[in-house]
Scaffold this active site. Structure first.
Site: not given
Ligand code: 13P
Length: 412
Positions: A82-83, A209-210, A234
């Protein structure tokens, strides 16, 4: 054979309007919790390692554990970086066992994002590996408060997304429609009209994402509009920390293992909640029948050397190990000498490729050609070279009488 092709996995989700969860893992507790929850829900799942987290753990030690968990799972699993932020890190991730990668150049200008992502797509596709690209900017950092990293969100523009997908060749597109990474303040306002346009324009599985902080209704709308993978971290990190805080209150003198009691279970419960909300629960069996298993290939060469002493052969093999292991898609290089004297072939290479696509890209790779033409072929005598694909079938696939003979225990 639970490690499966991530492209097939996400197309199944896309075509059936649900999303696969991609959970970033930062310790074995997270790994066991995520895989355990996916098993309980019979859900396909993506085990994810995020480059921004590599400061917290040793990625090279973590990936073998993730791969072992994936291989012994009974639900379909993919492993993604990821990323990823460079060509080098995506190559390293593939060589360590990721079978999907994200290249995140979303903080660059559109032309630079296209160039950096295309370079990764070309390399990864030559290894049979699908790529997530991101266009638009999702502010924040996973695991931290939005207030600490306010950033400027940039929403994805559909006309740019079309050009980006066509020019990079990405398999999946991560879009920015109002989510933030990390703990958000208040409720996210998601631009569903934009998402609908993006979905109609690019026609490939979309990624969010998020995931933390969105509600059930928002998730349902996301999956109905092409979101096929939801990245989530998160929420799990906060639940783990909260569980430890509670333990510390009641166990003031406890040890580390006392403090983390209940953490795995708490993470697992939240993962289970997500998998049910996102519609992937109960899909494992269909996905397994419709996804290609992820099968590695062993590139075997047995050979003798001419005009070269055994010591020189050892030096040649050690240089080969160094050079060949860095070629994209090479999982492992074994260079050996026969244990017994007088065998027909004295030396061998056993090189593991992550996927059969690597047979071709490895053959043509300039570092392979350079090594083979200068140090190997001029001294290699008689040799046999064969590529073998892993025959992943499980014992249950054997005819019943063989299972019985071999004592595998067939249910009566
Ligand atoms: P959150 O931590 O906001 O759930 O997002 C995770 C994320 O997008 C990892 O790539």
């Amino acid at each position: 054979m639970p490690l499966v092709n991530m492209r097939d996995m996400l197309y199944h989700a896309y075509e059936n309007s649900y999303a696969v969860g991609a959970f970033d893992l930062v310790s074995l507790d997270f790994l066991e919790a995520v895989i355990g929850a996916a098993e309980r829900c019979r859900a396909p799942v993506i085990l994810s390692v995020a480059e921004p987290h590599f400061a917290h753990y040793d990625f090279e030690l973590m990936l073998p554990a993730i791969e072992a968990a994936a291989k012994r799972a009974s639900i379909p699993v993919a492993i993604q970086l990821d990323h990823g932020n460079s060509l080098e890190s995506t190559i390293k991730a593939i060589n360590l066992g990721c079978n999907g990668v994200m290249m995140d150049a979303s903080n660059m200008s559109l032309p630079d994002n296209i160039n950096a992502t295309k370079e990764v797509v070309d390399m990864a596709h030559a290894c049979g590996i699908p790529v997530v690209g991101e266009l638009g900017y999702v502010a924040g950092i996973e695991g931290e408060g939005a207030a600490q990293h306010p950033g400027e969100t940039e929403l994805t523009i559909p006309s740019q997304a079309k050009a980006y997908v066509e020019r990079t060749g990405v398999d999946f597109l991560a879009v920015s429609i109002g989510t933030v990474q990390g703990r958000m303040k208040g409720k996210a306002k998601l631009d569903f009209t934009r998402l609908k346009q993006l979905n109609q324009t690019v026609k490939i599985p979309l990624v969010i994402h998020g995931g933390t902080g969105l509600n059930g209704d928002q998730f349902r709308r996301l999956t109905s509009l092409g979101i096929s993978k939801i990245n989530y971290f998160t929420g799990l990190s906060d639940i783990a920390a909260q569980t430890m805080r509670e333990r510390i209150k009641s166990e003031r003198t406890g040890s580390f293992t006392d403090m983390k009691q209940g953490v795995k279970e708490a993470i697992g419960e939240d993962v289970e909640r997500c998998l049910r909300l996102w519609g992937s629960a109960g899909r494992a069996a269909e996905v397994l029948t419709q996804c290609a298993p992820w099968a590695s290939v062993e590139h075997l060469i047995i050979y003798n050397v001419e005009r070269m002493s055994d010591e020189q052969a050892q030096a040649m093999m050690s240089e080969g190990r160094r050079v060949l292991a860095k070629i994209p898609g090479v999982r492992e290089v074994f260079a050996g000498q026969a244990v017994e004297e007088g065998t027909r072939y004295k030396f061998c290479w056993l090189i593991r490729f992550t996927h059969k696509a690597v047979i071709e890209s490895y053959r043509k790779h300039p570092d392979h050609l350079d090594f083979a033409d200068k140090l190997f072929r001029p001294f290699a005598g008689e040799r046999i070279s064969i590529d073998f694909q892993d025959s992943i079938s499980a014992a249950q696939d054997l005819p019943a009488h063989i299972q019985k003979q071999a004592g595998f225990g067939i249910p009566s």
